[in-house]
Design a protein around this motif. Sequence first.
Motif, short mmCIF file in Angstrom:
data_model
loop_
_atom_site.label_atom_id
_atom_site.label_comp_id
_atom_site.label_asym_id
_atom_site.label_seq_id
_atom_site.Cartn_x
_atom_site.Cartn_y
_atom_site.Cartn_z
N TYR A 195 0.83 -1.21 0.00
CA TYR A 195 0.00 0.00 0.00
C TYR A 195 0.86 1.26 0.00
O TYR A 195 0.46 2.29 -0.54
CB TYR A 195 -0.93 0.00 1.22
N HIS B 26 -1.86 -2.96 6.25
CA HIS B 26 -2.30 -1.90 5.35
C HIS B 26 -3.06 -0.78 6.07
O HIS B 26 -2.75 0.40 5.92
CB HIS B 26 -3.21 -2.47 4.25
N THR C 97 -10.99 1.49 -1.68
CA THR C 97 -10.11 1.84 -0.57
C THR C 97 -10.07 3.35 -0.50
O THR C 97 -9.70 4.01 -1.48
CB THR C 97 -8.69 1.28 -0.77
#
Length: 476
Positions: free
Chosen positions: A173, A234, A335
């Motif tokens: 990420y 993450h 996300t």
Amino acid sequence: MSFTADRLLLFGATGDLAQRMLLPSLCALDADGLLDSELSIICTARSEMTDSEFRNFARAALEKFLPADRRGGMAEFLNRLRYQPLDATTLEGFDELAEKVGQPEKGLAIFLSTAPSLFEPTIKGLQHSGLANGNVRIGLEKPLGTDLGSSCEINDAVASAFPEDRIFRIDHYLGKETVQNLLALRFANILFEPLWNANHIEHVQITVAETVGLESRVDFYDDAGALRDMVQNHMLQLLALVAMEPPTSFDAAAVRDEKVKVLRALRPIGEGESVTGQYRGGAVSGKIVPGYDEELGRDSDTETFVALKAHVDNWRWKGVPFYMRTGKRLSERVTEIVVRFRHIPHSIFDAKTVPNELVIGIQPEENISLTLMAKVPGLDRDGLSLRPVPLDIAMPDAFTGTHRRIAYERLLMDLIEGDQTLFVRRDEVEAQWSWIDGIRNQWSSEKLKPRTYSSGSWGPSAAIALAERDGVSWHE
């Protein structure tokens, strides 16, 4: 260590990660002229293959996973690749691997993607064969353990061969453009930083939603669950980037120093501040899908959904809740980070005002949106009409002519060149695991079982209640 490696050694080179991410990333970098012409790439895995057979394997992966417009010079890239079969559970094959690698003129970068049980024997094999000596650095792909204890064992094993400044713990990420842009947004613009605190921010939401189920990760996922698979790495890295203090410079040590302060300031999750769930059959994107237990083929208490209400107990964030949720088989793949600012202290208008909101989209679309109150066009004889208006910055539109890069492109380049800024330090990992272990211990003591939710929904209704009892609605 300030050297650019002229050898790259990829473990797990026939695995899913290598096919989908690593080989396409390296080929794309090579097509853009970003890999030194002297860089040799040695690949290893259990499968018995010759160099030629592996190149054919790599070609098939590139044709499947790399867009055609990024495959320029693919033949030249494939010629860089060499292959050596290896059983990492025994020392026997490491001498042959070292011979295949040869003697680097500048240095060796190792990318290690393997099961946690193979970390220690692999490190011993590298030491035995001399592949840990001299100008060598190592990148470690997760999972780095299943709890704090096992993580420390892995880190101790790696530290026996490599000092911390040669260990690159990977969280992909951190290689995403929009995640890095979060640092630019905060620290390159005076507009936000004076407001980036509890006086002006009401709450923060972090969502990592997936529409997929188990796919090819059945055994790993049932052992890990959503908390260890997504939150521990993450999501906590995203939280740390949102909440960190301004570092003294954009330097690996300075950035990571500030992140670890946030992780250590996380308050233990209290009673009623967590929700777990497990998906059942339903419809995702118009397609009927089975439940988790059906995919797994047995009953399981593993969570596929987690929602948390977290707090960072420091001066900047005292009293500001950080709502986090992640899950599989949810309504859509997204996300994002949502920063909700406080209401204005006093409105001079009769019309209702809505707090400003900053939305940082990470995937599938990379964008930044800031919602402001604006006047609705018209004569307004009875007073101004107001409504929220988004100011959108779509990153592909703002920077036309640039490729949308795979996150691993940046991380592989940094591994080869030795920049640790976007990698995770040991004390960060241990702070993350310490907090996660506390949550799991609480679940165990409370005998908490995952609530069921239908595939294609946004998770259990209890997750909605987790936020709504504070007057907060999840951003959807």
